[in-house]
Design a protein around this motif. Sequence first.
Motif, PDB file in Angstrom:
ATOM      1  N   LEU A 264      22.746 115.186  54.359  1.00 22.45           N
ATOM      2  CA  LEU A 264      23.036 114.988  55.783  1.00 22.45           C
ATOM      3  C   LEU A 264      23.763 113.669  56.021  1.00 22.45           C
TER       4      LEU A 264
ATOM      5  N   SER B  66      20.144 115.470  63.285  1.00 22.31           N
ATOM      6  CA  SER B  66      19.178 116.263  62.520  1.00 22.31           C
ATOM      7  C   SER B  66      17.809 115.600  62.499  1.00 22.31           C
TER       8      SER B  66
ATOM      9  N   SER C  23      21.804 124.040  57.055  1.00 25.10           N
ATOM     10  CA  SER C  23      21.892 123.156  58.213  1.00 25.10           C
ATOM     11  C   SER C  23      23.187 122.358  58.214  1.00 25.10           C
TER      12      SER C  23
ATOM     13  N   HIS D 265      22.206 120.402  66.991  1.00 25.25           N
ATOM     14  CA  HIS D 265      21.123 119.704  66.285  1.00 25.25           C
ATOM     15  C   HIS D 265      20.490 120.659  65.280  1.00 25.25           C
ATOM     16  N   ALA D 266      20.017 120.113  64.174  1.00 21.93           N
ATOM     17  CA  ALA D 266      19.321 120.917  63.164  1.00 21.93           C
ATOM     18  C   ALA D 266      17.982 120.271  62.837  1.00 21.93           C
ATOM     19  N   THR D 267      16.957 121.095  62.757  1.00 17.90           N
ATOM     20  CA  THR D 267      15.636 120.662  62.307  1.00 17.90           C
ATOM     21  C   THR D 267      15.368 121.343  60.973  1.00 17.90           C
TER      22      THR D 267
END
Length: 211
Positions: free
Chosen positions: A85, A94, A57, A67-69
């Motif tokens: 992060l 995120s 990510s 965006h990152a999940t």
Amino acid sequence: MLRVIAGSAKGRRLHSVPGTTTRPALARVRAAVFNIAQPFVEDCRFLDLFAGTGAYSVEALSRGASHATLVDLDPRAVAVIKRNLAMCGFTGKSTVIQGDVLRIVNRLRREGSAYDFIMVAPPYFRHLGPKAMEKVASLGLLAEGGLCFVQHDVKEKIPPEFGDLVLIRKYTYGTNALSLYRHRGLCSGGAGTMATDALVTDPVVNRPWVE
């Protein structure tokens, strides 16, 4: 020591999860994923299942993902993910979720989420890759035109299709393999999608092939 390979956070050192239960994403394999999928990363919605250190990510966000999940069961991994992060300045882009991936994906679907780029990198030899892919396919988590990679050991057998998601290429790196899935019928491109031919050939791949 893990490092971000390219993009805005290039060269940043990432922390690893203590112990031996979490396998860090090898630089060679990470580089392969993003070399192969380079045209798809900019502004993508990225889903990282079995996120581990969050290296996939972080790399995606560094290269322009919107965006990152990230989902992981291990609280130690989640703590490291948040640290990595934050260190790279991606906390605001995120969402980090601690929990069982196979359950959390149900929640993501109920919330209406769909993702342009999905990375599935579970612990090897636990049959978690196929189980996660069954969920991804049945819940419709992969957006139209999106890409989904499964990282696994070369000795693990991964089915060639999960519902509407079909295996289009497989790449091997020593004992590690990457299986790439897309929606059936979109593998040669179409309106609003990028053709599979747009995938960048990975210069260090051992054995690319098309199912």
